[in-house]
Motif scaffolding. Structure first.
Motif, mmCIF file in Angstrom:
data_model
loop_
_atom_site.group_PDB
_atom_site.id
_atom_site.type_symbol
_atom_site.label_atom_id
_atom_site.label_comp_id
_atom_site.label_asym_id
_atom_site.label_seq_id
_atom_site.Cartn_x
_atom_site.Cartn_y
_atom_site.Cartn_z
ATOM 1 N N VAL A 235 -57.128 -27.534 -22.847
ATOM 2 C CA VAL A 235 -56.189 -26.849 -24.225
ATOM 3 C C VAL A 235 -55.386 -26.321 -24.384
ATOM 4 O O VAL A 235 -54.518 -27.948 -25.434
ATOM 5 C CB VAL A 235 -56.987 -25.938 -25.722
ATOM 6 N N LEU A 238 -53.966 -30.843 -24.049
ATOM 7 C CA LEU A 238 -53.692 -31.059 -24.446
ATOM 8 C C LEU A 238 -53.213 -31.296 -26.289
ATOM 9 O O LEU A 238 -52.923 -32.168 -26.515
ATOM 10 C CB LEU A 238 -55.467 -31.564 -24.843
ATOM 11 N N ASN A 239 -52.811 -29.953 -26.261
ATOM 12 C CA ASN A 239 -52.886 -29.171 -27.969
ATOM 13 C C ASN A 239 -52.121 -27.916 -27.794
ATOM 14 O O ASN A 239 -52.900 -26.977 -27.978
ATOM 15 C CB ASN A 239 -53.541 -29.653 -28.617
ATOM 16 N N ALA A 241 -50.389 -26.270 -29.439
ATOM 17 C CA ALA A 241 -50.343 -25.781 -31.165
ATOM 18 C C ALA A 241 -51.826 -25.030 -31.133
ATOM 19 O O ALA A 241 -52.602 -24.346 -31.459
ATOM 20 C CB ALA A 241 -50.107 -26.909 -32.222
ATOM 21 N N ALA A 242 -53.237 -25.965 -30.651
ATOM 22 C CA ALA A 242 -54.875 -25.263 -30.589
ATOM 23 C C ALA A 242 -54.346 -24.166 -29.881
ATOM 24 O O ALA A 242 -54.988 -23.563 -30.184
ATOM 25 C CB ALA A 242 -55.241 -26.403 -30.504
ATOM 26 N N VAL A 244 -52.203 -22.294 -28.674
ATOM 27 C CA VAL A 244 -51.804 -20.556 -29.634
ATOM 28 C C VAL A 244 -53.283 -20.384 -30.826
ATOM 29 O O VAL A 244 -52.791 -18.868 -30.826
ATOM 30 C CB VAL A 244 -50.370 -21.172 -29.971
ATOM 31 N N TYR A 245 -53.289 -21.572 -31.656
ATOM 32 C CA TYR A 245 -54.733 -20.484 -32.672
ATOM 33 C C TYR A 245 -55.417 -20.720 -31.925
ATOM 34 O O TYR A 245 -56.153 -19.046 -32.257
ATOM 35 C CB TYR A 245 -54.551 -22.520 -33.137
ATOM 36 N N ALA A 246 -56.236 -20.790 -30.630
ATOM 37 C CA ALA A 246 -56.625 -20.181 -29.919
ATOM 38 C C ALA A 246 -56.641 -18.883 -29.071
ATOM 39 O O ALA A 246 -57.647 -18.481 -28.607
ATOM 40 C CB ALA A 246 -57.537 -21.010 -28.953
ATOM 41 N N GLY A 247 -55.656 -18.514 -29.093
ATOM 42 C CA GLY A 247 -55.122 -17.251 -28.739
ATOM 43 C C GLY A 247 -54.501 -17.521 -27.133
ATOM 44 O O GLY A 247 -54.985 -16.715 -26.126
ATOM 45 N N ILE A 248 -54.664 -18.845 -26.232
ATOM 46 C CA ILE A 248 -54.591 -18.993 -24.770
ATOM 47 C C ILE A 248 -52.752 -19.018 -25.217
ATOM 48 O O ILE A 248 -52.450 -20.529 -26.468
ATOM 49 C CB ILE A 248 -54.670 -20.087 -25.213
#
Lengths: 375, 523
Positions: A235, A238-239, A241-242, A244-248
């Motif tokens: 994740v 590949l992305n 921003a996603a 960070v959004y997912a808490g990674i």
């Protein structure tokens, strides 16, 4: 507004046909070069394939070289999936090899089954530690990892030269290398292992490390595609921003993936030092860290592809030296040219033939669609 | 509007345009005729083929078959340059401007003329003065584009096209970034352009705009033209049904809210961006069980930063966010901690943040929840559980195609969004933060998504809705907060919220009761 749907190639074309076409193109151009210096391309090709696969000895050497490339190729691939371009596998392999070599020097009197885990651990830890500094600098300070890993290759080289020449050198000799490891730090050779089960095999440097590399390839696959940590790595790669959004945390992924990458590269010493040289000497990675970049690129950063690409580059290394030996006009540098062409076509120019192929398959599927509507 | 001269050839005529991408039939024998000096609407759902058609007209890609006639002359376009030479101009939804160039430099970009730039600029200056006079398109020519409001930037794009000699002007979703007052200005301008003989093609999904300015409208569905009608002979409902192919509800049906306990409290929140500029300035509000609170505002006025701060993605510089679930204690500051407290988040930009486009649907359906025990078995992800959960979500939210292994990039925007909504709503949150829930989503899916949000509210959850679509805000919200310049500038009930009132507040004008003072930081 909808995006233009991109035409995708079938999987077998993407993973099978495209690399083969790229390789063929590289060989055609290599053939022209060989022609140009006045040798027969066919004879050269035959010498190379025979040199790489023509005998047990040839296969042994090819797979021995391939083992190094599997370690470094996997190292580059793990970093790549986290969105990081690790140019530093060479240095990480060098320093990791130091760890393995120190175990060989200090603990070589232990039995092999006790030395092996210590050597694996030391190689992995030393390699990871060398990768940690650029990783931390990227994660916390934003220093670009491409730049820092390149610099760390040079630092590793300088450090190793100092250590080998001034500290670890066997007293009373001129050549910059350590004393030989004791017997416990010697990887069982393939010929010895096969001999035990009654299969005769010529003595080559091919050793147990080859199977360790295969096992690691499987583990890397499981890690990347079957665990939540591998999921997080991909994740973030590949992305971001996603992620960070997912808490990674991308910073933690950066450090974690680079530690893993450095550890994988650091295991090269198992094959090169414990399997073949039995001592620490200068420049033992011999560019395997850089070849690993090409191997990962060509293998699409997938462990299976990396295995195939590593064998190809092993064959180029082994068949190439055979070629320069048998064809006087093809010297070592010519072999490097051929290897360079393979990297050029399979790595840098990997998409040159994609468009034409897409056009062919596009046309085919359109014909098929027309056929259906006409009926 | 001028009546089209029946003797003159149409400004643009398309005959049997056909285009396939692999197995996708993007345009099916599209024929279209647009009279000179008119504003023609082109509407359709996402994936109906509008973009493909306009890309063909503008020379981005060739048609497989069919003919394009401009002012009666057959044309073949190999590139946008050919289309520009034939008098076609396009204003893209995302502006193609160099932000740190002046307006004049942007306009001459690519048509500077000779090696030296000064004479070209001087020529352009006088030509633009004439254009500004003729069409009422005044722009400060020497201002940096980055300093202009969005409405003026769009005007620069229009001038760019006119300066290149455009007779036919294609506008792709031109109102997406404008406040209602700017939209009105744009439409007046388009009317003047048409009045002077230019032809305007308006590509949009907003029925109201079609009704307001166009004289004729073409409706596309699944790559084909399904209707071409005179605008005054049709209604929004009729157009919507033609677009979707079935009857649709344009209004959200809901009962009055029964607000309960406070679930989320925000006090004096300040959020800065990467450059240290405050984007949210001392915002306070609270969110109660059983209500939808809408945040209206022109894009870029702090709503995004507010949403991201609430979701734990941005760390606020100052202020307090309390979630009731944790006994009123301050929420943890990272997204995972917020999720654990029952705060789910549908991000504004789905592709940038909400999904990993290259991942399969099933792997996107666990994004942010991938560490939950239900998806893991020891150190390994539980493939069966992940797939099963995705299949259930796809069935429950009518995601099509219902194939969990397909990469998310292969789904339409609406289906991607339904998958994201399913992921977040099915996590059983107490508070749902939603940004632009229907951006890039077709009408059929909009209806579905709106019903889900109202359903969540009726189940006693709290919803914070950030949207630039005023209809959506007014239709869904039980309370409306208006943001301008990073502040909450006022609160309205949906009953008292008219587009005009909201538009003024969004532009930074405080409520009339406060004397109508202008907020200089507004825009």
């Amino acid at each position: 507004m909808s995006a233009v749907p991109s035409m995708k190639l079938p999987r077998w074309v993407e993973l099978g046909m495209l690399p083969v076409i790229n390789l063929a193109a590289a060989l055609v151009v290599s053939g022209l070069v060989v022609r140009w210096i006045g040798e027969s391309p066919w004879a050269a090709l035959k010498l190379m394939t025979d040199g790489a696969f023509g005998s047990q000895e040839a296969i042994g050497y090819t797979l021995y070289y391939a083992t190094n490339f599997i370690f470094t190729g996997l190292a580059v691939a793990v970093a790549y999936h986290a969105g990081l371009f690790n140019i530093g596998a060479e240095g990480q392999a060098y320093i990791g090899g130091l760890g393995t070599g120190l175990v060989g020097l200090w603990l070589g009197h232990w039995p092999f089954w006790a030395v092996l885990p210590a050597a694996v651990a030391a190689g992995a830890v030393f390699g990871a530690a060398w990768a940690f500094i650029p990783a931390w600098l990227q994660a916390r300070r934003g220093s670009h990892i491409v730049i820092t890993t390149i610099m760390f290759n040079f630092i590793a080289s300088a450090l190793m030269t100092y250590l080998v020449v001034n500290v670890l050198i066997k007293p009373g000799q001129q050549s910059p290398e350590t004393r030989e490891f004791a017997a416990g730090a010697s990887m069982p050779g393939m010929h010895a292992m096969l001999g035990k089960i009654g299969v005769p095999f010529t003595a080559t440097p091919l050793n147990l490390a080859f199977f360790l590399a295969l096992g690691l390839a499987a583990l890397v696959w499981v890690f990347l595609w079957r665990t939540r940590w591998g999921y997080a790595v991909r994740v973030a790669g590949l992305n971001p921003a996603a992620a960070v959004y997912a808490g990674i945390s991308p910073a933690r992924v950066t450090v974690g993936a680079m530690l893993l990458s450095g550890a994988l590269a650091g295991l090269l010493g198992l094959n090169e030092l414990m399997g073949s040289q039995h001592r620490i000497l200068l420049d033992f990675p011999g560019g395997a860290g850089f070849v690993g970049i090409a191997v990962a690129l060509m293998g699409r950063n997938h462990p299976l592809g990396i295995l195939a690409a590593a064998v190809l580059f092993g064959a180029l290394a082994q068949g190439g030296s055979q070629l320069s030996f048998d064809m006087p006009r093809v010297n070592r540098d010519m072999v490097v040219v051929i290897q360079g062409l393979v990297i050029l076509f399979c790595g840098a120019l990997e998409n040159v033939f994609r468009k034409p192929l897409e056009a062919v398959f596009n046309f085919g599927s359109r014909l098929a669609a027309r056929g259906k509507t006409d009926r | 509007m001028n009546l089209p001269d029946s003797a003159a050839p149409p400004a643009l005529e398309l005959r049997g345009i056909d285009k396939r991408f692999g197995t996708v039939h993007a345009n099916r024998g599209v024929s279209l005729s647009i009279a000179r000096g008119t504003i023609h609407g082109l509407i359709g759902e996402n994936g109906a083929g509008k973009s493909t058609l306009m890309n063909i007209v503008y020379g981005f890609q060739p048609a497989d078959s069919g003919e394009i006639r401009v002012q009666g002359i057959p044309r073949v376009f190999g590139s946008p340059q050919d289309a520009i030479a034939a008098g076609i101009g396009m204003v893209h939804q995302h502006f193609m401007l160099v932000e740190n160039f002046t307006v004049l430099e942007n306009i001459v970009l690519g048509v500077e003329g000779r090696r030296l730039i000064a004479p070209g600029l001087a020529r352009a200056r006088s030509a633009l003065a004439a254009l500004a006079r003729d069409y009422g398109l005044e722009v400060p020519l020497d201002a940096l584009v980055s300093t202009l409001p969005v409405g003026l930037q769009q005007r620069v794009e229009i001038l760019k096209a006119l300066y290149r000699g455009a007779e036919i002007l294609i506008l792709d979703e031109p109102t997406a970034v404008l406040v209602p007052q700017e939209v009105e200005q744009l439409f007046r301008m388009l009317g003047r352009l048409a009045g002077q003989g230019k032809t305007v093609i308006l590509v949009t999904h907003k029925l109201k705009e079609i009704m307001a300015v166009t004289s004729r409208v073409t409706v596309m569905r699944q790559g084909a033209v399904v209707a071409e009608v005179a605008t005054r002979e049709t209604t929004p409902r009729d157009l919507a049904e033609k677009m979707v192919g079935r009857a649709v509800l344009l209004r959200v049906e809901k009962t009055p809210a029964t607000a309960g306990a406070e679930l989320l409290a925000v006090r004096d929140l300040e959020v800065v961006d990467a450059f240290g500029v405050a984007r949210v300035k001392g915002v306070s509000f609270s969110l109660h069980a059983g209500e939808i609170v809408g945040v209206a505002g022109v894009a870029g006025n702090g709503q995004s930063e507010l949403l991201e701060a609430l979701a734990g993605i941005r760390v606020p510089r100052r202020g307090e966010i309390r979630v009731a679930a944790a006994g009123g204690s301050p929420a943890g500051s990272d997204p995972r901690a917020r999720r654990r407290l029952g705060l789910a988040h549908v991000p504004e930009d789905r592709l940038r943040m909400g999904v990993v486009a290259a991942f399969s649907a099933e792997h996107n359906a666990i994004l942010g929840y991938h560490t939950l025990p239900e998806y893991n078995r020891g150190v390994l992800l539980d493939g069966d559980a992940v797939r099963g959960a995705c299949e259930r979500k796809m069935a429950g939210y009518d995601v099509r195609p219902a194939n969990p292994r397909l990469p998310v990039s292969a789904f339409s925007g609406g289906n991607q969004q339904k998958l994201v909504m399913a992921r977040e709503i099915e996590s059983d949150p107490r508070v749902l933060l939603v940004g632009q829930p229907t951006r890039g989503v077709d009408i059929g899916a909009i209806e579905f998504i709106h019903r889900q949000l109202v359903g969540l509210r009726d189940a006693g959850k709290a919803v914070l809705l950030v949207s630039v679509e005023l209809d959506e805000i007014i239709g869904l919200s039980d309370r409306i907060l208006v943001m301008a310049g990073g502040e909450i500038i006022g609160e309205l009930s949906p009953q008292e919220a008219t587009e005009e009132k909201l538009g003024l507040m969004m532009a930074g004008v405080r409520e009339m009761a406060e004397g109508g003072s202008r907020n200089p930081e507004g825009r």
